[in-house]
Scaffold this motif. Structure first.
Motif, PDB file in Angstrom:
ATOM      1  N   PRO A   1      46.630  25.814  33.172  1.00 32.13           N
ATOM      2  CA  PRO A   1      47.676  26.794  33.045  1.00 32.13           C
ATOM      3  C   PRO A   1      47.692  28.275  32.817  1.00 32.13           C
ATOM      4  O   PRO A   1      48.310  28.653  34.106  1.00 32.13           O
ATOM      5  CB  PRO A   1      48.378  25.990  31.979  1.00 32.13           C
ATOM      6  N   PHE A   2      46.273  28.613  32.300  1.00 31.19           N
ATOM      7  CA  PHE A   2      46.521  29.961  31.806  1.00 31.19           C
ATOM      8  C   PHE A   2      46.223  30.793  33.226  1.00 31.19           C
ATOM      9  O   PHE A   2      46.592  31.736  33.516  1.00 31.19           O
ATOM     10  CB  PHE A   2      46.076  30.256  31.107  1.00 31.19           C
ATOM     11  N   ALA A   3      45.315  30.122  33.772  1.00 30.15           N
ATOM     12  CA  ALA A   3      45.101  30.548  35.550  1.00 30.15           C
ATOM     13  C   ALA A   3      45.790  30.712  36.246  1.00 30.15           C
ATOM     14  O   ALA A   3      46.315  32.128  37.297  1.00 30.15           O
ATOM     15  CB  ALA A   3      43.629  29.808  35.716  1.00 30.15           C
ATOM     16  N   ALA A   4      46.286  29.466  36.765  1.00 30.54           N
ATOM     17  CA  ALA A   4      47.454  29.220  37.992  1.00 30.54           C
ATOM     18  C   ALA A   4      48.401  30.319  37.606  1.00 30.54           C
ATOM     19  O   ALA A   4      49.503  31.203  38.275  1.00 30.54           O
ATOM     20  CB  ALA A   4      48.122  28.459  37.529  1.00 30.54           C
ATOM     21  N   LEU A   5      49.288  30.248  35.768  1.00 26.10           N
ATOM     22  CA  LEU A   5      50.494  31.191  35.627  1.00 26.10           C
ATOM     23  C   LEU A   5      49.935  32.520  35.704  1.00 26.10           C
ATOM     24  O   LEU A   5      51.107  33.460  35.911  1.00 26.10           O
ATOM     25  CB  LEU A   5      50.883  30.942  34.113  1.00 26.10           C
ATOM     26  N   THR A   6      48.772  33.140  35.855  1.00 28.45           N
ATOM     27  CA  THR A   6      48.864  34.488  35.766  1.00 28.45           C
ATOM     28  C   THR A   6      48.530  34.656  37.240  1.00 28.45           C
ATOM     29  O   THR A   6      49.174  35.420  38.278  1.00 28.45           O
ATOM     30  CB  THR A   6      47.320  34.996  35.506  1.00 28.45           C
ATOM     31  N   ALA A   7      48.036  33.970  38.133  1.00 31.63           N
ATOM     32  CA  ALA A   7      48.433  34.182  39.956  1.00 31.63           C
ATOM     33  C   ALA A   7      49.735  34.165  40.263  1.00 31.63           C
ATOM     34  O   ALA A   7      50.045  34.417  41.062  1.00 31.63           O
ATOM     35  CB  ALA A   7      47.429  32.814  40.611  1.00 31.63           C
TER      36      ALA A   7
ATOM     37  N   ALA B   1      38.710  31.020  38.348  1.00 31.42           N
ATOM     38  CA  ALA B   1      39.943  30.643  37.972  1.00 31.42           C
ATOM     39  C   ALA B   1      41.098  30.886  38.243  1.00 31.42           C
ATOM     40  O   ALA B   1      42.171  30.863  39.674  1.00 31.42           O
ATOM     41  CB  ALA B   1      39.865  29.466  36.904  1.00 31.42           C
ATOM     42  N   VAL B   2      41.963  32.041  38.607  1.00 30.26           N
ATOM     43  CA  VAL B   2      42.921  33.238  39.086  1.00 30.26           C
ATOM     44  C   VAL B   2      42.359  33.039  39.992  1.00 30.26           C
ATOM     45  O   VAL B   2      44.169  32.976  41.109  1.00 30.26           O
ATOM     46  CB  VAL B   2      42.903  34.314  38.432  1.00 30.26           C
ATOM     47  N   GLY B   3      41.678  33.631  40.857  1.00 24.62           N
ATOM     48  CA  GLY B   3      41.403  33.982  42.020  1.00 24.62           C
ATOM     49  C   GLY B   3      41.834  32.794  43.396  1.00 24.62           C
ATOM     50  O   GLY B   3      42.601  32.404  44.319  1.00 24.62           O
ATOM     51  N   PHE B   4      41.606  31.228  42.774  1.00 24.25           N
ATOM     52  CA  PHE B   4      40.897  30.230  43.374  1.00 24.25           C
ATOM     53  C   PHE B   4      42.885  29.441  43.433  1.00 24.25           C
ATOM     54  O   PHE B   4      43.222  28.942  44.268  1.00 24.25           O
ATOM     55  CB  PHE B   4      39.730  29.280  42.661  1.00 24.25           C
ATOM     56  N   ALA B   5      42.834  29.396  41.990  1.00 25.31           N
ATOM     57  CA  ALA B   5      44.803  29.531  41.682  1.00 25.31           C
ATOM     58  C   ALA B   5      45.937  30.114  43.198  1.00 25.31           C
ATOM     59  O   ALA B   5      46.077  30.268  43.751  1.00 25.31           O
ATOM     60  CB  ALA B   5      45.790  29.618  40.449  1.00 25.31           C
TER      61      ALA B   5
ATOM     62  N   ASP C   1      43.644  41.694  42.845  1.00 24.01           N
ATOM     63  CA  ASP C   1      42.432  41.627  42.425  1.00 24.01           C
ATOM     64  C   ASP C   1      41.801  41.549  41.799  1.00 24.01           C
ATOM     65  O   ASP C   1      42.403  41.518  40.041  1.00 24.01           O
ATOM     66  CB  ASP C   1      42.444  43.278  42.427  1.00 24.01           C
ATOM     67  N   THR C   2      41.560  40.403  40.725  1.00 30.70           N
ATOM     68  CA  THR C   2      40.816  39.947  39.949  1.00 30.70           C
ATOM     69  C   THR C   2      39.539  40.463  39.726  1.00 30.70           C
ATOM     70  O   THR C   2      39.337  39.923  38.174  1.00 30.70           O
ATOM     71  CB  THR C   2      40.169  38.482  40.002  1.00 30.70           C
ATOM     72  N   ILE C   3      39.005  41.587  40.397  1.00 33.71           N
ATOM     73  CA  ILE C   3      37.449  42.240  39.379  1.00 33.71           C
ATOM     74  C   ILE C   3      38.550  43.187  38.839  1.00 33.71           C
ATOM     75  O   ILE C   3      37.977  43.557  38.028  1.00 33.71           O
ATOM     76  CB  ILE C   3      37.042  42.836  40.629  1.00 33.71           C
ATOM     77  N   GLY C   4      38.736  44.273  39.649  1.00 35.56           N
ATOM     78  CA  GLY C   4      39.882  45.446  39.377  1.00 35.56           C
ATOM     79  C   GLY C   4      38.732  46.933  38.394  1.00 35.56           C
ATOM     80  O   GLY C   4      38.909  47.663  37.633  1.00 35.56           O
ATOM     81  N   VAL C   5      36.934  46.506  39.546  1.00 35.04           N
ATOM     82  CA  VAL C   5      36.671  47.609  39.051  1.00 35.04           C
ATOM     83  C   VAL C   5      36.855  48.789  40.097  1.00 35.04           C
ATOM     84  O   VAL C   5      37.903  48.508  40.819  1.00 35.04           O
ATOM     85  CB  VAL C   5      34.904  47.524  38.649  1.00 35.04           C
ATOM     86  N   PRO C   6      36.140  49.911  39.502  1.00 37.36           N
ATOM     87  CA  PRO C   6      37.018  50.983  40.699  1.00 37.36           C
ATOM     88  C   PRO C   6      37.151  50.998  42.575  1.00 37.36           C
ATOM     89  O   PRO C   6      37.830  50.980  43.129  1.00 37.36           O
ATOM     90  CB  PRO C   6      36.651  52.647  40.543  1.00 37.36           C
ATOM     91  N   GLU C   7      35.595  50.100  42.331  1.00 39.98           N
ATOM     92  CA  GLU C   7      35.677  49.867  43.896  1.00 39.98           C
ATOM     93  C   GLU C   7      36.236  49.025  44.253  1.00 39.98           C
ATOM     94  O   GLU C   7      36.856  48.986  45.837  1.00 39.98           O
ATOM     95  CB  GLU C   7      34.201  49.765  43.692  1.00 39.98           C
TER      96      GLU C   7
END
Ligand SMILES: NC(=O)c1ccc[n+]([C@@H]2O[C@H](COP(=O)([O-])OP(=O)(O)OC[C@H]3O[C@@H](n4cnc5c(N)ncnc54)[C@H](OP(=O)(O)O)[C@@H]3O)[C@@H](O)[C@H]2O)c1
Length: 369
Positions: A156-162, A186-190, A243-249
């Protein structure tokens, strides 16, 4: 006789669905608490933590499995201290799967005895790492019968985020192009599976070990972020970039791949870190200003124009329609989050360490006997 967990009758537990049945609920139970912020060693499994009275819309869930989200380990270390510090000792945990043990007077969506799964909002104060968790009724849904509690708790948490990013913010539609930076988590895969379910064309970046899994889930292109140059490998522009990573790059790459009018959404918004640093009263306006500045900056530097809606910090949101949709997709086998390792709740420290140090690449779940 009172045993552990202690039991008491609770007058607030009658409702239309369960009329006439006196409910017994726990007044205290085992829970994992964080007495002070720090490393995994601060986690304590306490046998006798109070279970508050249920409010009318709340549901008492006998937890069977709770998953470990990065938010749990970050909260334990002090992330969100502007909200949580005043409430130490904290019970961690967002996701849960278990059975309904009691219901508040206005609960209509679930019944005592029913198997449910769900997730708390990121700012909820009492978490799910407890034999008895409390969630508002709209943050729960019937557990898909085909899934075990362990499997259900991972979702639920990951899928609701996606869901929030792709369906509520970007409002992706059939045939659009979606780029998921970090599709192995988990979020990216969802997100990949939600986009595929809408018949979108999905490209993603992930680690070598995740390539096969993301392609099997329906991504059309999987780029190994360790050995490949993403900017060379990925072609064309996208309607939505998560973007699940969210670093400047990854932010730079993600924004550059955006179509005009598309949505770039990062999971690493700065609201919490800024409020932690400056306090809620000052930090929140600063966060709003930082977000606006970025939106304006990208508007001019990258021509992602028309409205300010294209650059977003996106956050998980409790959403009962979303949870219902996630349940249906999970039931039909279109949405899965594989569980890599299960720990008993008594080994919560080991579970946090494994997750934090990336000793285990995938989802970690705590089981409550
Ligand atoms: N804003 C919110 O409300 C919200 C909600 C949920 C999560 N989050 C945040 O979003 C992030 C992901 O959460 P999660 O639950 O999906 O975590 P997770 O399941 O632990 O996934 C993390 C994954 O990120 C991948 N990864 C790491 N560096 C990468 C890179 N440079 N390029 C591509 N992939 C990379 C790894 O995938 P591989 O295994 O493929 O290497 C790893 O498995 C966390 O930082 C979390 O705190 C924010």
């Amino acid at each position: 006789m009172l045993t552990s967990p202690r039991l008491k009758s609770h007058n607030g537990l009658f409702n239309g669905n369960n009329k006439g049945f006196a409910r017994l609920v726990a007044s205290s139970c085992r829970a994992v608490v964080v007495p002070r912020f720090g490393g995994a060693e601060v986690l304590e499994v306490r046998p006798d933590v109070a279970v508050p009275e249920l409010k009318p819309e709340e549901v008492l869930v006998r937890s069977r499995a709770v998953s470990v989200n990065p938010l749990d380990t970050r909260m334990r270390s002090g992330y969100g201290r502007s909200i949580f510090e005043a409430h130490l000792p904290l019970i961690l945990g967002r996701d849960v799967s278990g059975e309904v043990a009691g219901v508040g007077s206005r609960v209509r969506r679930v019944r005592v005895g029913e198997e449910v799964f769900g997730a708390l909002h990121p700012t909820a104060l009492r978490g799910t790492y407890a034999d008895y968790a409390i969630l508002p009724q709209h943050q729960l849904a019937p557990k898909p019968p085909s899934l075990s509690h362990v499997e259900a708790s991972a979702i639920p948490f990951a899928a609701l985020t996606a869901w929030r990013a792709l369906y509520s913010t970007a409002r992706i539609t059939q045939g659009q192009r979606v780029l998921v930076l970090g599709g192995g988590g988990a979020v990216g895969f969802a997100a990949i599976q939600l986009a595929v379910a809408l018949k979108c064309h999905v490209s993603t970046t992930c680690g070598t070990q995740s390539i096969h899994r993301v392609l099997e889930a329906g991504a059309e292109q999987a780029v190994d972020y360790v050995s490949e140059d993403i900017e060379v490998a990925v072609k064309g522009k996208f309607d939505a970039v998560l973007d699940t990573i969210g670093v400047p790059e990854t932010e730079r790459i993600g924004v550059n791949f955006l179509k005009r009018g598309g949505h770039y959404m990062t999971l690493q918004g700065e609201a919490a870190s800024l409020t932690d640093r400056y306090g809620l009263a000052v930090g929140l306006p600063i966060a709003t200003a930082v977000l606006l500045k970025k939106q304006i900056q990208y508007r001019y530097s990258h021509g992602i124009v028309t409205t300010f809606a294209e650059y977003w910090w996106t956050y998980m949101r409790a959403d009962s329609d979303g949870l219902h949709g996630i349940r249906l997709l999970s039931e039909s086998g279109k949405l899965k989050i594989p569980v890599e390792k299960i720990f008993p709740i008594s080994q919560v420290r080991e579970a946090h360490e494994a997750k934090e140090k990336r000793l285990i690449p995938g989802k970690v779940v705590l089981e409550l006997d």
